[in-house]
Design a protein around this motif. Structure first.
Motif, short mmCIF file in Angstrom:
data_model
loop_
_atom_site.label_atom_id
_atom_site.label_comp_id
_atom_site.label_asym_id
_atom_site.label_seq_id
_atom_site.Cartn_x
_atom_site.Cartn_y
_atom_site.Cartn_z
N ARG A 168 0.83 -1.20 0.00
CA ARG A 168 0.00 0.00 0.00
C ARG A 168 0.87 1.25 0.00
NH1 ARG A 168 -2.99 -3.40 -1.08
NH2 ARG A 168 -4.89 -4.12 -0.06
N ILE A 169 0.44 2.25 -0.75
CA ILE A 169 1.09 3.55 -0.76
C ILE A 169 -0.01 4.61 -0.87
CG2 ILE A 169 1.39 3.79 -3.27
CD1 ILE A 169 4.25 4.79 -2.69
N ARG A 170 0.31 5.85 -0.56
CA ARG A 170 -0.63 6.95 -0.72
C ARG A 170 0.12 8.13 -1.32
NH1 ARG A 170 -5.54 8.39 1.87
NH2 ARG A 170 -5.99 10.62 1.75
N LYS A 171 -0.38 8.67 -2.41
CA LYS A 171 0.25 9.82 -3.04
C LYS A 171 0.06 11.06 -2.16
CE LYS A 171 -0.58 8.10 -7.73
NZ LYS A 171 -1.20 8.39 -9.04
N GLY A 172 1.05 11.94 -2.18
CA GLY A 172 0.96 13.15 -1.37
C GLY A 172 1.23 12.83 0.08
N PRO A 173 0.67 13.61 1.02
CA PRO A 173 0.90 13.34 2.44
C PRO A 173 0.43 11.94 2.81
CG PRO A 173 -0.06 15.51 2.14
CD PRO A 173 -0.14 14.83 0.79
N MET A 174 1.28 11.21 3.51
CA MET A 174 0.95 9.83 3.89
C MET A 174 1.11 9.59 5.39
SD MET A 174 2.68 6.31 2.47
CE MET A 174 2.60 4.77 3.38
N MET A 175 2.18 10.13 6.00
CA MET A 175 2.43 9.92 7.42
C MET A 175 2.60 11.28 8.10
SD MET A 175 4.91 6.56 7.39
CE MET A 175 4.64 6.25 9.14
N ALA A 176 2.16 11.34 9.34
CA ALA A 176 2.09 12.61 10.06
C ALA A 176 3.46 13.15 10.43
CB ALA A 176 1.25 12.44 11.32
N GLY A 177 3.53 14.47 10.53
CA GLY A 177 4.65 15.09 11.19
C GLY A 177 4.48 14.95 12.69
N ALA A 178 5.56 15.13 13.44
CA ALA A 178 5.47 14.96 14.89
C ALA A 178 6.37 15.94 15.60
CB ALA A 178 5.85 13.54 15.29
N PHE A 195 9.76 14.95 13.51
CA PHE A 195 9.50 14.37 12.20
C PHE A 195 8.72 15.37 11.35
CE2 PHE A 195 9.50 10.68 15.09
CZ PHE A 195 10.41 9.84 14.48
N ASP A 196 9.09 15.49 10.09
CA ASP A 196 8.28 16.24 9.14
C ASP A 196 7.15 15.35 8.62
OD1 ASP A 196 9.76 18.63 9.20
OD2 ASP A 196 11.25 17.80 7.83
N VAL A 197 6.17 15.96 7.98
CA VAL A 197 5.13 15.19 7.30
C VAL A 197 5.77 14.44 6.14
CG1 VAL A 197 2.96 15.33 6.01
CG2 VAL A 197 3.37 16.88 7.95
N LEU A 198 5.49 13.15 6.03
CA LEU A 198 6.02 12.36 4.92
C LEU A 198 5.12 12.53 3.71
CD1 LEU A 198 7.54 8.81 5.07
CD2 LEU A 198 6.04 9.46 3.20
N VAL A 199 5.69 13.04 2.62
CA VAL A 199 4.94 13.32 1.40
C VAL A 199 5.51 12.48 0.26
CG1 VAL A 199 4.22 15.09 -0.25
CG2 VAL A 199 4.46 15.68 2.19
N ASN A 200 4.65 11.67 -0.36
CA ASN A 200 5.05 10.86 -1.50
C ASN A 200 4.86 11.63 -2.80
OD1 ASN A 200 5.88 8.40 -0.30
ND2 ASN A 200 3.74 7.82 0.04
N SER A 227 4.68 8.45 12.50
CA SER A 227 5.65 9.28 11.80
C SER A 227 6.87 8.46 11.39
CB SER A 227 6.09 10.45 12.69
OG SER A 227 4.98 11.25 13.05
N GLU A 228 7.65 9.02 10.48
CA GLU A 228 8.78 8.29 9.88
C GLU A 228 9.80 9.30 9.39
OE1 GLU A 228 11.47 6.37 8.25
OE2 GLU A 228 9.91 4.97 8.92
N ASP A 229 11.06 9.15 9.81
CA ASP A 229 12.01 10.21 9.44
C ASP A 229 12.56 10.08 8.03
OD1 ASP A 229 14.10 8.36 9.64
OD2 ASP A 229 15.20 9.47 11.18
N PHE A 230 12.09 9.10 7.26
CA PHE A 230 12.31 9.14 5.82
C PHE A 230 11.76 10.44 5.25
CE2 PHE A 230 10.90 8.29 1.44
CZ PHE A 230 12.08 7.82 0.87
N ALA A 231 10.79 11.04 5.95
CA ALA A 231 10.23 12.32 5.52
C ALA A 231 11.31 13.38 5.35
CB ALA A 231 9.19 12.80 6.54
N ALA A 248 9.49 8.40 -2.43
CA ALA A 248 8.26 7.65 -2.20
C ALA A 248 8.53 6.55 -1.20
CB ALA A 248 7.72 7.07 -3.51
N TYR A 249 7.49 6.20 -0.45
CA TYR A 249 7.59 5.29 0.69
C TYR A 249 6.40 4.35 0.67
CZ TYR A 249 8.51 4.13 5.65
OH TYR A 249 8.81 3.52 6.83
N ILE A 250 6.65 3.06 0.69
CA ILE A 250 5.58 2.07 0.54
C ILE A 250 5.51 1.16 1.75
CG2 ILE A 250 6.92 0.21 -0.57
CD1 ILE A 250 4.57 -0.02 -2.61
#
Length: 391
Positions: free
Chosen positions: A175-185, A297-302, A333-337, A346-348
């Motif tokens: 699963r993936i989501r285009k644009g914002p996917m995971m929250a900033g923190a 963490f920043d917002v993770l955006v694909n 959250s995820e620091d790949f952001a 992109a992050y899947i």
């Protein structure tokens, strides 16, 4: 194309590496044994360059394909464990007290190593693959430190890809989501500086415990009574420390927690209200309350095009019906952001079964995901940098 045959043939060896990493977990910036295994594998497989010691324990490997193209693609995996006592009972359970791979980073490292071994053997791509083994993802700023130490200046890439396992689902899905996917923190630490007293004379105190309890309740209204309910945001108080004896009214208390958000304006509003609540309560009780609120963490955006590319690569392995670009927004959250904020990325999520969630002492990563993740990593390199006669 199912799981790449070369990777499937080497799955038993990858399973050995995974179980070894799981049995010997290491906290962020202490992944010395883990990074040593990564470095040794990359060198044994004939990588063109291997660079250890980035952000203390990070490793970067450089692999050039058969072609002479100038494109450069980054693949990233995290390596650190969590301060959790494992209760899985696995034969390869953690041997380190109060330390466990409860988020599956041992699996992520193994997946990227599996792709590294295959691509080093075949080199069937036109360009350069940059393998990023990152330390300290779990709130310690590993990605930011790698970037600050010149990750993308020393090892430039045109795009970068990350991956995470996701339990409580079904193995063989992605699963993936285009644009914002995971929250900033943002994380916060609050220190309440009251006045202590004998418990028999509380009127002589400014009771940090009572004030702290009041503050926790007030903080839980910051989101519910200030933020537009259609804009996702979560504020959680997660620690409350105070007191030392039965007969002492405590002088100080500390409260810690986190705010998760997708909209920076929402985060700014929450920050303002948190400061106003702390200042107002301090004034009301005649004490001092200090708030330390910091972005972690920043917002993770694909990036949309790269998300499509990831879907195509995953579909090669799992079949198009098993891959979706309609994944949910995730408050985790995820620091790949931080990497994808610098470089298009992109992050899947690679799904699997199990009965326990991430960050749970009973969490178990399904080893069947290992060759799946490795194959998806490999396919994104081959698809995004195809040999000219394969284009």
């Amino acid at each position: 194309m199912p799981v790449i045959q070369y990777i499937q043939d080497n799955a038993p060896k990858m399973r050995e590496i995974f179980e070894d990493l799981h049995a010997n977990p290491e906290i962020g910036f202490q992944e010395n044994r883990t990074s040593g295994i990564v470095e040794r594998c990359l060198r044994d497989w004939g990588f063109d360059e291997v660079h250890p010691g980035i952000a203390a324990t990070g490793v970067v490997g450089i692999l050039r394909g058969k072609g002479q193209g100038n494109r450069r693609i980054g693949l990233r995996a995290d390596m650190d464990a969590l301060p959790i006592q494992e209760i899985t009972g696995l034969p390869y359970a953690s041997t380190n007290a109060d330390t466990m791979h409860a988020c599956g980073h041992d699996g992520h490292t193994t997946m990227l190593l599996g792709a590294a071994q295959y691509l080093a053997a075949t080199r069937d791509f036109d360009g350069t693959a940059v393998f990023i083994f990152q330390p300290a993802e779990e709130g310690l700023g590993g990605a930011r430190r790698m970037i600050a130490e010149g990750l993308f200046e020393k090892f430039p890439v045109d795009e970068v890809y990350g991956m995470h396992n996701q339990p409580l689902s079904e193995t063989g899905l992605a699963r993936i989501r285009k644009g914002p996917m995971m929250a900033g923190a943002s994380f916060f630490d609050i220190t309440i500086r009251g006045r202590g007293s004998h418990a028999a004379a509380p009127h002589q105190s400014r009771d940090a415990l009572v004030i702290g309890a009041e503050l926790v309740g007030l903080l839980q209204t910051v989101v519910s009574r200030n933020v537009d309910p259609v804009k996702p945001c979560v504020l959680s108080c997660t620690q409350f420390h105070t007191g030392s004896a039965y007969n002492i009214v405590p002088e100080t208390a500390t409260i810690t927690g986190t705010v998760r958000y997708f909209d920076q304006a929402v985060m700014d509003l929450v920050a303002t209200r948190m400061r106003e609540v702390c200042d107002g309560l301090a004034l009301a009780h005649g004490i001092a309350i200090d708030l330390d609120l910091r972005n972690v963490f920043d917002v993770l955006v694909n990036e949309p095009e790269l998300s499509d590319a990831y879907v195509a690569a995953a579909a090669d392995v799992l079949g198009a019906d098993n891959v979706s670009d309609q994944g949910p927004l995730v408050m985790g959250s995820e620091d790949f952001a931080d990497m994808s904020a610098k470089i298009p990325g992109a992050y899947i999520n690679v799904m699997h079964g199990g009965q326990a969630a991430l960050h749970n002492p009973a969490f178990v990563l399904d080893p069947a995901t290992l060759p799946i993740g490795s194959s998806i990593y490999a396919r994104i390199i081959e698809r995004r940098m195809p040999m000219k006669d394969a284009a």
